[in-house]
Design an enzyme around this catalytic site. Structure first.
Site, PDB file in Angstrom:
ATOM      1  N   ILE A  87      -5.012  15.193  -3.208  1.00 17.79           N
ATOM      2  CA  ILE A  87      -4.806  13.791  -2.867  1.00 17.79           C
ATOM      3  C   ILE A  87      -3.540  13.333  -3.584  1.00 17.79           C
ATOM      4  O   ILE A  87      -3.118  13.936  -4.570  1.00 17.79           O
ATOM      5  CB  ILE A  87      -6.007  12.890  -3.245  1.00 17.79           C
ATOM      6  N   ASP A  88      -2.918  12.284  -3.075  1.00 14.41           N
ATOM      7  CA  ASP A  88      -1.658  11.816  -3.629  1.00 14.41           C
ATOM      8  C   ASP A  88      -1.798  11.446  -5.105  1.00 14.41           C
ATOM      9  O   ASP A  88      -2.878  11.034  -5.559  1.00 14.41           O
ATOM     10  CB  ASP A  88      -1.153  10.587  -2.866  1.00 14.41           C
ATOM     11  N   ARG A  89      -0.690  11.549  -5.812  1.00 18.41           N
ATOM     12  CA  ARG A  89      -0.676  11.249  -7.246  1.00 18.41           C
ATOM     13  C   ARG A  89      -1.190   9.839  -7.542  1.00 18.41           C
ATOM     14  O   ARG A  89      -1.965   9.627  -8.477  1.00 18.41           O
ATOM     15  CB  ARG A  89       0.751  11.404  -7.782  1.00 18.41           C
ATOM     16  N   THR A 145      -3.062   7.940  -5.623  1.00 20.64           N
ATOM     17  CA  THR A 145      -4.386   7.684  -5.053  1.00 20.64           C
ATOM     18  C   THR A 145      -5.439   8.105  -6.068  1.00 20.64           C
ATOM     19  O   THR A 145      -5.330   9.159  -6.688  1.00 20.64           O
ATOM     20  CB  THR A 145      -4.587   8.474  -3.748  1.00 20.64           C
ATOM     21  N   ARG A 200      -1.728   5.936   4.517  1.00 20.10           N
ATOM     22  CA  ARG A 200      -0.691   4.984   4.128  1.00 20.10           C
ATOM     23  C   ARG A 200       0.239   4.656   5.288  1.00 20.10           C
ATOM     24  O   ARG A 200       0.589   3.491   5.516  1.00 20.10           O
ATOM     25  CB  ARG A 200       0.095   5.543   2.930  1.00 20.10           C
TER      26      ARG A 200
END
Length: 315
Positions: A145-147, A149, A244
């Site tokens: 998962i994104d940094r 998030t 996003r």
């Protein structure tokens, strides 16, 4: 610089380790050794399996005995600040583990922590977890998962669990649900976004583009506020920055999204204490890798975001 010479290792391959290529196995065992060195010691015949030379394509079998020769590891002497930072991150992560058994670990990842090191980062969540569980023979990310998030991150503790869980992701049987605070009023009738996404390989910016990959996100309105909406987003496909970009595409960017957001919305949400990307992996449903029974896991929002939602209700 300090140079450390390792000792000869003899490793017995069990069922859980079997099936992987010898080069991938060695890179996992020799994490601080450059990839070029790993391939060189295999080509020179210094790595032996059952006392025989092998090629880098060789796949390990149950019962194999792998001999790893001594290698030299170079460590920088100016590592104290990094070590101190890492220790703090490790200490904080212990309280964020929301499930653990013999086969997997589930982390409620904090916002701002990358899932792994790289791109100038010394370490990420997986490196911190390995420091937290030094006795674990195997710890690998199931997904990413994104940094910025926060929320649920699955980590396999056995290779068999990794294969089982990643197969579920490929087959799209894993159900994931995110909470996102978006700008404006999201229409309750807008329940699906299928805009194709194309990633710019130079700067990693993702845009809606007819030439992009098919992308599907399901949305559900959870709560309406004066100038914002709390939505539940469930990605059917797993494209980079999918939620996003789909939110931006619908005209409802997520709060504090530094790539796809709106500064006006950030200024508004700052008044209620929000200062990070409001995207949280809140729920997941999957089959456990040992008994194939469904598991449902929830990760709570951090207290700061909960307080911000309370303030939004009062506006």
């Amino acid at each position: 610089m300090n140079e450390i010479r390792t000792k000869v290792q003899l490793i017995d391959i069990d069922d859980d380790m079997a099936g992987q290529r010898i080069d991938n196995f060695l890179r996992n065992q020799l994490k601080s050794v450059p990839k070029s060195v790993v391939y060189r010691i295999v080509r020179k015949g210094e790595v032996r399996v059952n006392k025989k030379r092998i090629k880098v394509e060789y796949k390990l079998q149950p019962g194999d005995v792998v001999r790893i020769p001594p290698v030299t590891i170079t460590e920088k002497t100016d590592q104290q600040p990094v070590i101190s930072t890492k220790l703090n991150a490790v200490a904080n992560l212990e309280s964020q583990i929301i499930h653990e058994d013999d086969h997997l670990l589930i982390l409620n990842k904090p916002s701002g922590l990358a899932v792994h090191g790289g791109s100038g980062l010394k370490f990420g969540a997986i490196e911190a977890l390995r420091a937290l569980r030094p006795q674990a023979r195997f710890l690998e990310l199931v997904h990413r998962i994104d940094r910025d998030t926060s929320g649920i991150l699955l980590v396999a503790k056995k290779r068999s669990a990794l294969r089982h869980l990643q197969a579920q992701f490929r087959e799209k049987t894993v159900q994931k649900y995110y909470f996102a605070l978006v700008m404006g009023t999201w229409k309750r009738s807008d329940k699906q976004v299928t805009a194709p996404l194309l990633k710019n390989e130079v700067n990693s910016i993702v845009r809606v583009n007819p030439k992009g990959k098919p992308s599907d996100t399901r949305f559900k309105v959870l709560e309406n506020f004066d100038k914002a909406t709390l939505v539940q987003a469930s990605p059917v496909t797993g494209r980079t920055h999918q939620i996003r970009v789909h939110c931006q595409y619908k005209g409802h960017p997520i709060a504090w999204d530094d790539r796809y957001g709106d500064p006006r919305f950030d200024a508004y949400t700052k008044t209620v204490g929000i200062d990070r990307l409001f995207l949280h992996a809140a729920n997941i449903k999957f089959r456990h890798p040992t008994n194939d029974e469904w598991m449902e896991i929830s990760a709570p929002l951090e207290a700061k975001l909960e307080k911000s939602l309370t303030k939004l209700r009062q506006l």
